[in-house]
Design a protein around this motif. Sequence first.
Motif, PDB file in Angstrom:
ATOM      1  N   ALA A 172       0.835  -1.202   0.000  1.00  0.00           N
ATOM      2  CA  ALA A 172       0.000   0.000   0.000  1.00  0.00           C
ATOM      3  C   ALA A 172       0.870   1.251   0.000  1.00  0.00           C
ATOM      4  O   ALA A 172       0.553   2.248  -0.674  1.00  0.00           O
ATOM      5  CB  ALA A 172      -0.928  -0.011   1.215  1.00  0.00           C
ATOM      6  N   HIS A 173       1.967   1.206   0.733  1.00  0.00           N
ATOM      7  CA  HIS A 173       2.911   2.328   0.792  1.00  0.00           C
ATOM      8  C   HIS A 173       3.488   2.608  -0.599  1.00  0.00           C
ATOM      9  O   HIS A 173       3.514   3.773  -1.061  1.00  0.00           O
ATOM     10  CB  HIS A 173       4.018   1.976   1.774  1.00  0.00           C
ATOM     11  CG  HIS A 173       4.857   3.118   2.214  1.00  0.00           C
ATOM     12  ND1 HIS A 173       5.540   3.127   3.395  1.00  0.00           N
ATOM     13  CD2 HIS A 173       5.165   4.304   1.610  1.00  0.00           C
ATOM     14  CE1 HIS A 173       6.215   4.264   3.515  1.00  0.00           C
ATOM     15  NE2 HIS A 173       6.009   4.986   2.441  1.00  0.00           N
ATOM     16  N   LEU A 174       3.927   1.556  -1.285  1.00  0.00           N
ATOM     17  CA  LEU A 174       4.475   1.730  -2.631  1.00  0.00           C
ATOM     18  C   LEU A 174       3.419   2.256  -3.592  1.00  0.00           C
ATOM     19  O   LEU A 174       3.709   3.094  -4.465  1.00  0.00           O
ATOM     20  CB  LEU A 174       5.036   0.404  -3.145  1.00  0.00           C
ATOM     21  CG  LEU A 174       6.249  -0.164  -2.406  1.00  0.00           C
ATOM     22  CD1 LEU A 174       6.686  -1.479  -3.035  1.00  0.00           C
ATOM     23  CD2 LEU A 174       7.405   0.828  -2.386  1.00  0.00           C
ATOM     24  N   ALA A 175       2.187   1.766  -3.449  1.00  0.00           N
ATOM     25  CA  ALA A 175       1.098   2.248  -4.300  1.00  0.00           C
ATOM     26  C   ALA A 175       0.856   3.739  -4.067  1.00  0.00           C
ATOM     27  O   ALA A 175       0.661   4.514  -5.010  1.00  0.00           O
ATOM     28  CB  ALA A 175      -0.178   1.452  -4.024  1.00  0.00           C
ATOM     29  N   TRP A 176       0.889   4.165  -2.818  1.00  0.00           N
ATOM     30  CA  TRP A 176       0.701   5.575  -2.469  1.00  0.00           C
ATOM     31  C   TRP A 176       1.788   6.439  -3.118  1.00  0.00           C
ATOM     32  O   TRP A 176       1.492   7.492  -3.699  1.00  0.00           O
ATOM     33  CB  TRP A 176       0.737   5.722  -0.955  1.00  0.00           C
ATOM     34  CG  TRP A 176       0.600   7.114  -0.423  1.00  0.00           C
ATOM     35  CD1 TRP A 176       1.605   7.931  -0.009  1.00  0.00           C
ATOM     36  CD2 TRP A 176      -0.618   7.853  -0.247  1.00  0.00           C
ATOM     37  NE1 TRP A 176       1.111   9.139   0.422  1.00  0.00           N
ATOM     38  CE2 TRP A 176      -0.250   9.113   0.294  1.00  0.00           C
ATOM     39  CE3 TRP A 176      -1.948   7.579  -0.483  1.00  0.00           C
ATOM     40  CZ2 TRP A 176      -1.207  10.087   0.592  1.00  0.00           C
ATOM     41  CZ3 TRP A 176      -2.895   8.549  -0.179  1.00  0.00           C
ATOM     42  CH2 TRP A 176      -2.528   9.783   0.347  1.00  0.00           C
ATOM     43  N   LEU A 177       3.019   5.982  -3.042  1.00  0.00           N
ATOM     44  CA  LEU A 177       4.118   6.749  -3.623  1.00  0.00           C
ATOM     45  C   LEU A 177       4.001   6.846  -5.143  1.00  0.00           C
ATOM     46  O   LEU A 177       4.468   7.818  -5.738  1.00  0.00           O
ATOM     47  CB  LEU A 177       5.453   6.105  -3.247  1.00  0.00           C
ATOM     48  CG  LEU A 177       5.829   6.110  -1.758  1.00  0.00           C
ATOM     49  CD1 LEU A 177       7.141   5.367  -1.544  1.00  0.00           C
ATOM     50  CD2 LEU A 177       5.906   7.529  -1.220  1.00  0.00           C
ATOM     51  N   ALA A 178       3.367   5.853  -5.766  1.00  0.00           N
ATOM     52  CA  ALA A 178       3.251   5.837  -7.226  1.00  0.00           C
ATOM     53  C   ALA A 178       2.125   6.728  -7.742  1.00  0.00           C
ATOM     54  O   ALA A 178       2.069   7.017  -8.933  1.00  0.00           O
ATOM     55  CB  ALA A 178       3.022   4.401  -7.717  1.00  0.00           C
TER      56      ALA A 178
END
Length: 210
Positions: A146-152
Motif C-alpha cells: 500500500a505504501h508503494l502504491a501511495w508513492l506511485a
Amino acid sequence: MLTLVVRVEKGARPGQTDALETAARAVLAILADERSAGEGEWAEAMRAWQDARIRKVVRRARGAEWRRAEALPGITVTGSDAEVRVFPPVPLDAVPKDLAKLQVTGTDFEDPDDLAAPEPGIPVLWINPGLTMSSGKAMAQCGHAAHLAWLALSAAGRKEWVAADFALAVRTATPGRWRDLLTSGLPVVQDAGFTEVAPGSRTVIAIIPC
C-alpha cells in the motif's frame, strides 16, 4: 520502524483478509495524515523513516494492552471485524515500552468464508501464492505494498483514495496471475528477509487502477 498493533481479544479474532486490508489502510492513513506532512508533529519522523528502509512490524494486543496502546499517539483503523492501530515511526531502540512488550506471534488468522472477487475499480494487493507467511508478516507486507502504491500515485490520485477511505482489496494470486504480475512493472514488495521468508522474496504486488 513503524509499528502496527492488531486487536486480538479472546474469542474475537479478526478474519485474515480483513486484517490484511485494515493493516494496509492503516499505513495509508498515517501517510495521508496532516501530522505527517510539512511541519506536522510526525513529519520529521516520517521523513527519516521513509529515507531509510520502510520497516514495519505487526504486534497483537488485547484488553488492557490494547487500551494502553490506544493511549499512545497514533491512528486506529477499523475493518469489518479488524482493528489496527498504527503509530508514528521511531528508531528500533526507541519503541515505547507498551508497544515493545507486545507479542509478534499469535497472529495467525483465517477467513470464515470464501472471498468474493474484488470490487471493480479499486486497488488490489496481490499476495505471492508461493510463500507461507504468518498473518502478522502478511499484514506488514500488505502495508509495504500500500505504501508503494501511495508513492506511485499523483497528488490527485492520492486525494481520490483519501476520499474513498482508502478502499482496497487483498487477494492471493494464482500462480499464473503472479507470473504475469511479475512482468507488469507494477509496484512489488521485495522483502529483506529478516523474518519468515528468504532475502529478496517478492511478496505482494499492487495494482492501482488509472
